[in-house]
Design a protein around this motif. Structure first.
Motif, PDB file in Angstrom:
ATOM      1  N   MET A 599       0.832  -0.953   0.047  1.00 59.09           N
ATOM      2  CA  MET A 599       0.031   0.160  -0.343  1.00 59.09           C
ATOM      3  C   MET A 599       0.907   1.188  -0.122  1.00 59.09           C
ATOM      4  O   MET A 599       0.859   2.037  -1.126  1.00 59.09           O
ATOM      5  CB  MET A 599      -0.630  -0.387   0.884  1.00 59.09           C
ATOM      6  CG  MET A 599      -1.989  -1.052   1.103  1.00 59.09           C
ATOM      7  SD  MET A 599      -3.032  -1.549   2.606  1.00 59.09           S
ATOM      8  CE  MET A 599      -3.862   0.403   2.365  1.00 59.09           C
ATOM      9  N   ILE A 600       1.884   1.134   0.621  1.00 59.81           N
ATOM     10  CA  ILE A 600       2.547   2.909   0.520  1.00 59.81           C
ATOM     11  C   ILE A 600       3.555   2.459  -0.420  1.00 59.81           C
ATOM     12  O   ILE A 600       3.832   3.919  -0.864  1.00 59.81           O
ATOM     13  CB  ILE A 600       3.907   2.107   2.270  1.00 59.81           C
ATOM     14  CG1 ILE A 600       3.134   2.167   3.373  1.00 59.81           C
ATOM     15  CG2 ILE A 600       4.923   3.175   1.617  1.00 59.81           C
ATOM     16  CD1 ILE A 600       4.043   2.111   4.261  1.00 59.81           C
ATOM     17  N   ASP A 601       3.644   1.382  -1.746  1.00 57.46           N
ATOM     18  CA  ASP A 601       4.313   1.145  -2.573  1.00 57.46           C
ATOM     19  C   ASP A 601       3.047   2.391  -3.801  1.00 57.46           C
ATOM     20  O   ASP A 601       4.085   2.120  -5.091  1.00 57.46           O
ATOM     21  CB  ASP A 601       4.634   0.281  -3.466  1.00 57.46           C
ATOM     22  CG  ASP A 601       6.506   0.328  -1.904  1.00 57.46           C
ATOM     23  OD1 ASP A 601       6.507   1.105  -1.695  1.00 57.46           O
ATOM     24  OD2 ASP A 601       6.706  -0.857  -2.142  1.00 57.46           O
ATOM     25  N   GLY A 602       2.098   1.898  -3.054  1.00 55.61           N
ATOM     26  CA  GLY A 602       1.370   2.669  -4.273  1.00 55.61           C
ATOM     27  C   GLY A 602       0.720   0.966  -5.312  1.00 55.61           C
ATOM     28  O   GLY A 602       0.011   2.277  -6.317  1.00 55.61           O
ATOM     29  N   ASN A 603       0.844   0.211  -4.884  1.00 55.34           N
ATOM     30  CA  ASN A 603       0.321  -1.049  -5.927  1.00 55.34           C
ATOM     31  C   ASN A 603      -1.656  -0.867  -5.423  1.00 55.34           C
ATOM     32  O   ASN A 603      -1.960  -0.917  -4.602  1.00 55.34           O
ATOM     33  CB  ASN A 603       1.089  -1.862  -5.460  1.00 55.34           C
ATOM     34  CG  ASN A 603       2.520  -1.477  -5.748  1.00 55.34           C
ATOM     35  OD1 ASN A 603       2.816  -0.860  -6.800  1.00 55.34           O
ATOM     36  ND2 ASN A 603       3.306  -2.105  -5.007  1.00 55.34           N
ATOM     37  N   LYS A 604      -1.958  -2.157  -5.959  1.00 58.95           N
ATOM     38  CA  LYS A 604      -3.170  -2.207  -5.963  1.00 58.95           C
ATOM     39  C   LYS A 604      -2.578  -3.752  -5.573  1.00 58.95           C
ATOM     40  O   LYS A 604      -1.909  -4.263  -5.893  1.00 58.95           O
ATOM     41  CB  LYS A 604      -4.423  -2.426  -7.403  1.00 58.95           C
ATOM     42  CG  LYS A 604      -3.999  -1.310  -7.908  1.00 58.95           C
ATOM     43  CD  LYS A 604      -4.887  -1.352  -9.206  1.00 58.95           C
ATOM     44  CE  LYS A 604      -5.622  -0.114 -10.004  1.00 58.95           C
ATOM     45  NZ  LYS A 604      -6.850  -0.303 -10.761  1.00 58.95           N
ATOM     46  N   GLY A 605      -3.697  -4.065  -4.894  1.00 61.39           N
ATOM     47  CA  GLY A 605      -3.640  -6.145  -4.251  1.00 61.39           C
ATOM     48  C   GLY A 605      -4.506  -6.306  -3.902  1.00 61.39           C
ATOM     49  O   GLY A 605      -5.985  -5.757  -3.494  1.00 61.39           O
TER      50      GLY A 605
END
Length: 1155
Positions: A599-605
């Motif tokens: 989430m901190i890295d700005g990814n979806k998951g």
């Protein structure tokens, strides 16, 4: 990353116990003759007539008894399981409720929660909300820059020339000692009328702005008056912004001079003592005024530092730390001949609240001795900043040196570490009154792109420890539009009463030039901010379609939660942000670490995990399955997550169109609505309705009876399709009202609860209905009327089978009141529906057991009774097995729940201890259960707790840090003209005028209503069932004091059945397991260890720490202020006459501010 809990907690107590399979040995000699149980037993009617409808008789005479064999105790366990299951099948009505739902299938639809679509929609809605605030911010910042550029500086401006609303005027008028009252300067202050506005939780005036000026800044100074003059034009922009977006909350301009102008106008919140609020120290201003910082503070503690000077240095360092945010990194060291860190931190650490607290406490322990060695201090600082093996800000780098003076310029150190690039700025602070040459200190700052400041007295600390931000802002101003980027802050407490907010910030630059044809001005004018209340963001998230255990959360780049159901700070200090890490908001594990990093890295998951969750009352821990889905919120530094249990994939949505939408009548005319009326409670059971926002005009109330009354009155006027009501909530409530009434009709009404020793039966639903039968049982019903906030409801959804919930130990009635059958034990279970291959759990049903009657039942069920009318007798020459009824003086039999709390006991004297942690009842036995893996312990920390303030230690009669001269000093004429004498006199003077600087608690001084309590860290310990599921026998080995015990889980319940010999002596008392929340004096896990393994984070993606065109020639100047006889005499006369000296301007305005 698991957080070790060794700081506050002990390791596993007691010696290791050996688990022994039952050896099948012969009867163990009993203790001889037994007394009959004291007191006549109560007559009971039990569930299994052939076995249980038996009178209770006294124990037989003398005979030999042995500890029960394993198969005997397994037999007792099966009887207990059958009894519980039988009662729940008859009264719980799980199967009947399933049939009722199916019979009413035409009244509802099954909807699906699609996690990816849901989270993307909510993220988009939040992005749109914040984007509207961004547009308003940009309009304000552009307007401010243009207004200031067009403004003409006035040297001769006077207070009466400026008309504005002083937000503190009313409070100062009430204070007869206020300097403004004495000077009669209120002629320039507007008097406004205010109206109450629920959105602001305050009285406001929409036609004007308000101005707040810090207490330690002179309102009549030329700089302040010019600032008030040009910022007045912002008023119209504020008003226009609100016209375009009526949802806007506080719009604020924080000036670099300390002036705050905000809209709409509202009176300032009057503090209890001195108001220390300064906008330049607010979290949002600090974040918006400069890029992240790596800072090393070095403090001269050589012997030349006198008592007051050292005190000033300590206070200055603490104030400097308050200018740092969680995006910054810092370390603090003291130096004389050698340099060493003041705390346990050996490298730069994140400037979060807990680390800064460690520094502040460590700084107070600094002691002055030795000789000054600037070289040692600067070499240490440069080494710290060059350490690339640690997490740090990697943007602005600076060294802040506090000293009383010296001659060494340490040019060789700068040549080695910092020249020619000068990537590290050096700020020097001359502290105290002295006659030393300050030229070397000025040279150090000027040669390294820094600034030189003087702190001659306590009153100069705050202003001079924050003005370095002006220097750091230069590269931002020179970068122009590239640096005009909106940043969103951490969560913090609004100073004007909005509660928890986040703020969008945008720097405002000085666009003027210093003169015709000269280069651009490089000063930051201030920071523009617009608040967004967390409650407004929460309204964009789905509330009730996710079920009781589903929720939405959001985190920032530090991993701190913006939204989370567990974000509930009990105290807030608006000087600090509210920083709760996602891994502290939940129970940490490796899966959640991975989710947080992504989430901190700005990814979806998306990820399904098995994890531990705390119960709502924080007494239990459950192992559950959860689905996590997350996406970034575009144009922000936030990321949004959705958590759903598998059983919340689907939910019910009432479809009452056939019933109600064809007729435009009030809802009160509906058939099922009549079962909400109190007149129906006697026959249909008492109904509690969840206090939800069903309609906009519905008046809320903490009293559920009053809330229901308000609801009914409103429904007399509202039609089912009314636009002012939430149809989903309203229709589901009516649907569940009818469904639970049918449960009464089909199951409860025809049953005799007394026959089975039940105090009540109940059902609670996702739709917000809690129905308790019979009506009189509602008098003792203490559960939350909102099922989603009721611990029994949420735990029942997460656990299969029957969940027992004994009364909380703090809520237990006195033993005497047990005779009135007022204490009950809740037993609940979830109702699982399967409709067309879709599974969901829309309701929980249960019973409330009569504690005393079921304790008697428990004895009989765990006894050797057969089909006879009396307990089994043991002949004089025979050997018999003990049981829980006849031998209750020698055999302890208990039911303990999965949290380790006592539910039932065969010991009458323990009935008033039901609900207590079992270690408080029998520490020896609970320890054995834990050591034999029946229970597992989970330790965690609550970083949002509130604690009573610790009384300060009395270390002597003199104030802390005071320099006390000796008799020899007083007799020495030279001493009276020395800096030490001046410092002592100054300390006495400022002690009288600024008494709170030395003694007032900052929270109290700022008017915090919660000053009586302070935030602290509490260690929480919960227990839950371990890996042992089978029947199990063991011995607590302690020589002649050994005890045999048997433990077995009861199938389909959260209960552990334990049979043990009662202790014969107390020689084997080992450690005692603790479950009660405890205060951690060291503020949780050892901070010195935690910083060695910092959690993953990312700083802001922009950094402005260098610009080739920066003009560094303005680097500070000042003159020493030697004491003069005239000044000393004048001040003494002022003190004697009781006249406060006229405040001098505290604003150190740079010459380039004048435009």
């Amino acid at each position: 990353m698991a957080v070790p809990a060794r700081t506050c907690g002990a390791s596993r107590p007691g010696p290791a116990r050996t688990a022994l399979p039952w050896p099948g040995r012969g009867p163990r000699p009993g203790p001889g003759a037994r007394r009959p149980p004291s007191g006549p037993p109560r007559p009971l009617l039990l569930l299994l007539p052939p076995l249980l409808l038996l009178p209770l008789f006294a124990a037989p005479g003398a005979s030999a008894y042995s500890f029960p064999q394993q198969h005997t105790m397994q037999h007792w366990a099966r009887r207990l399981e059958q009894e519980i299951d039988g009662v729940m099948r008859i009264f719980g009505g799980v199967q009947q409720l399933r049939e009722i739902y199916k019979d009413n299938r035409n009244l509802f639809e099954v909807q699906e929660n699609e996690p990816q679509k849901l989270v993307e929609k909510v993220a988009g809605d939040i992005e749109s909300l914040l984007d509207r605030k961004v547009q308003a911010l940009k309009r304000l910042a552009d307007a401010a820059e243009n207004f200031q550029k067009a403004h003409r500086w006035q040297d001769n401006i006077k207070e009466e020339d400026i008309l504005y609303y002083d937000a503190k005027a009313d409070a100062e008028l009430d204070d007869p000692e206020s300097e403004d009252v004495e000077r009669g300067s209120k002629a320039s202050t507007l008097r406004l009328d205010f109206v109450e506005d629920s959105n602001f939780k305050n009285k406001v005036n929409y036609s004007y702005t308000a101005v707040q000026i810090p207490t330690d800044i002179y309102k009549g100074s030329t700089v302040i008056l010019n600032e008030l003059n040009w910022t007045e034009a912002l008023e119209n922009v504020f008003i226009e912004n609100r016209r375009q977006d009526p949802t806007l909350l506080w719009q604020v301009f924080g000036s670099a001079t300390g002036v705050t102008r905000y809209y709409p106008a509202t009176p300032w919140r009057a503090p209890k003592k001195i108001d220390l609020y300064d906008v330049r120290r607010r979290p949002w201003y600090i974040q918006g005024a400069s890029s992240p910082k790596d800072m090393v503070i070095i403090v001269d503690v050589s012997g030349s530092v006198s008592g007051l000077t050292l005190k000033l240095m300590k206070t200055s360092v603490c104030e400097m730390l308050d200018t740092l945010s969680d995006d910054d990194y810092v370390n603090v060291a003291s130096f004389n001949e050698k340099a060493q860190p003041v705390s346990c931190f050996t490298h730069l650490v994140q400037a979060n609240v807990r680390n800064k607290k460690v520094f502040k406490e460590a700084v107070q322990g600094m002691v002055a001795k030795g000789t000054t060695g600037y070289k040692a201090g600067f070499e240490y600082a440069f080494d710290q900043l060059q350490n690339s093996n640690i997490t740090r800000a990697n943007c602005n780098k600076m060294i802040m040196m506090f000293t009383d003076g010296g001659e060494d310029r340490v040019q060789d150190v700068f040549e080695k570490y910092n020249w020619p690039n000068r990537t590290v700025r050096v700020f020097t602070f001359s502290v105290g009154q002295h006659n030393y040459d300050v030229t070397p200190l000025q040279w150090m700052a000027c040669a390294n792109k820094g600034y030189y400041f003087e702190i001659p007295s306590i009153g100069a600390i705050r202003i001079n420890t924050q003005e370095y931000l002006d220097v750091l802002g230069r590269p931002m101003v020179l970068a122009g539009k590239e640096a005009k980027q909106v940043q969103w802050t951490n969560v913090y407490e609004d100073a004007l009463g909005l509660g928890l907010v986040v703020t969008g910030t945008l720097p405002v630059f000085n666009l003027t030039q210093d003169g015709p044809g000269e280069k651009k001005n490089q000063l930051i004018l201030g920071v523009m901010g617009i608040d967004v209340a967390l409650n407004d963001i929460k309204r964009l998230t789905p509330n009730y379609t996710l079920g009781a255990n589903g929720y939405v959360f959001a985190i920032d780049l530090n991993g701190y939660v913006l939204l989370h159901p567990n974000l509930k700070p009990q105290t807030t200090n608006f000087r600090e942000p509210v920083t709760l890490d996602f891994l502290d908001a939940e129970l940490e594990d490796e899966n959640k670490e991975e989710i947080r990093r992504s989430m901190i890295d700005g990814n979806k998951g998306h990820k399904q995990i098995r994890t531990l969750v705390k119960s709502l009352d924080e007494r239990y821990v459950d192992e559950v399955m959860r689905n996590y889905t997350w996406v970034p919120i575009r144009s922000t530094n936030y990321s949004l997550g959705l958590v759903l249990p598998p059983y919340s994939t689907f939910y019910l949505q009432a479809n009452l169109s056939d019933q109600i939408l064809q007729v435009k009548l009030p809802i009160s005319k509906l058939k099922d609505f009549e079962f909400l009326l109190p007149s129906s409670f006697e026959s249909e059971g008492h109904v509690f309705i969840a206090p939800r926002e069903y309609c906009k005009d519905l008046n809320a109330s903490d009293n559920n009876t009053e809330f229901l009354k308000n609801f009914i009155e409103l429904m007399e006027k509202v039609t089912p399709d009314s636009k002012q009501c939430n149809n989903f909530l309203l229709h589901n409530l009516i649907l569940d009202t009818g469904i639970t009434q049918q449960l009464v009709e089909r199951v409860w009404r025809d049953q005799d609860l007394n026959t089975y020793s039940l105090l009540a039966v109940f059902a609670a639903t996702d739709g917000g209905i809690t129905r308790v039968f019979p009506n009189k049982a509602a008098d003792d019903w203490t559960e939350n009327p909102e099922p989603f906030n009721a611990s029994f409801y949420r735990r029942s959804l997460d656990n299969h089978g029957y969940v027992f919930k004994p009364p909380h130990q703090d809520a237990l009635l006195r033993p005497l009141e047990l005779e009135n059958d007022t204490v009950g034990i809740l037993v609940s279970t979830a109702v699982e529906l399967s409709l067309g291959g879709r599974t969901l759990r829309p309701a929980v049903v249960g019973v409330k057991l009569d504690l005393e009657a079921w304790a008697e039942k428990f004895k009989v069920l765990a006894s050797n009774r057969t089909h006879q009318d009396q307990p089994q007798k043991c002949g004089p020459s025979s050997h018999c097995e003990m049981d829980c009824e006849v031998n209750n003086e020698d055999l302890l039999c208990v039911l303990i729940d999965d949290g380790g709390f006592l539910v039932l006991s065969n010991q009458n004297h323990q009935w008033d201890q039901v609900g207590r942690f079992f270690s408080e009842v029998d520490a020896n036995l609970m320890l054995a259960l834990y050591n034999n893996s029946f229970y597992t312990r989970k330790e965690s920390y609550d970083y949002q707790a509130a604690c009573a303030p610790q009384p300060p230690g009395n270390l002597g009669a003199a104030p802390r840090g005071v320099f006390v001269p000796t008799i020899a000093d007083f007799l020495n004429l030279a001493w009276w003209t020395s800096a030490a004498a001046w410092s002592l006199f100054q300390q006495l003077l400022y002690g009288l005028i600024y008494h709170s600087w030395f003694q007032a608690d900052p929270a109290e001084a700022e008017g915090n209503p919660e000053a009586r309590e302070s935030s602290c860290v509490m260690k929480q310990t919960q227990y839950y069932f371990g890996s042992v599921n089978a029947s199990y026998n063991a011995i607590i080995d302690c020589g002649n004091c050994s005890r045999l015990f048997h433990a077995q889980r009861l199938t389909n319940t959260n209960l552990l059945f334990v049979v043990a010999e009662k202790p014969l002596c107390s020689q084997c008392e080992g450690g005692r397991l603790l479950q009660k929340e405890t205060h951690c004096p060291a503020d949780g896990p050892e901070q010195c260890e935690l910083v060695q393994r910092p959690r993953y984070r990312r700083g802001p993606h922009i950094c402005f720490d260098y610009n080739a065109t920066e003009d560094t020639s303005d680097c500070g100047r000042g003159a020493s202020f030697p004491p003069s006889l005239g000044v000393l005499v004048s001040l003494q006369l002022l003190l004697l006459l009781g006249l406060p000296p006229r405040p001098q301007p505290q604003v150190h305005a740079h010459a380039s501010r004048r435009v």
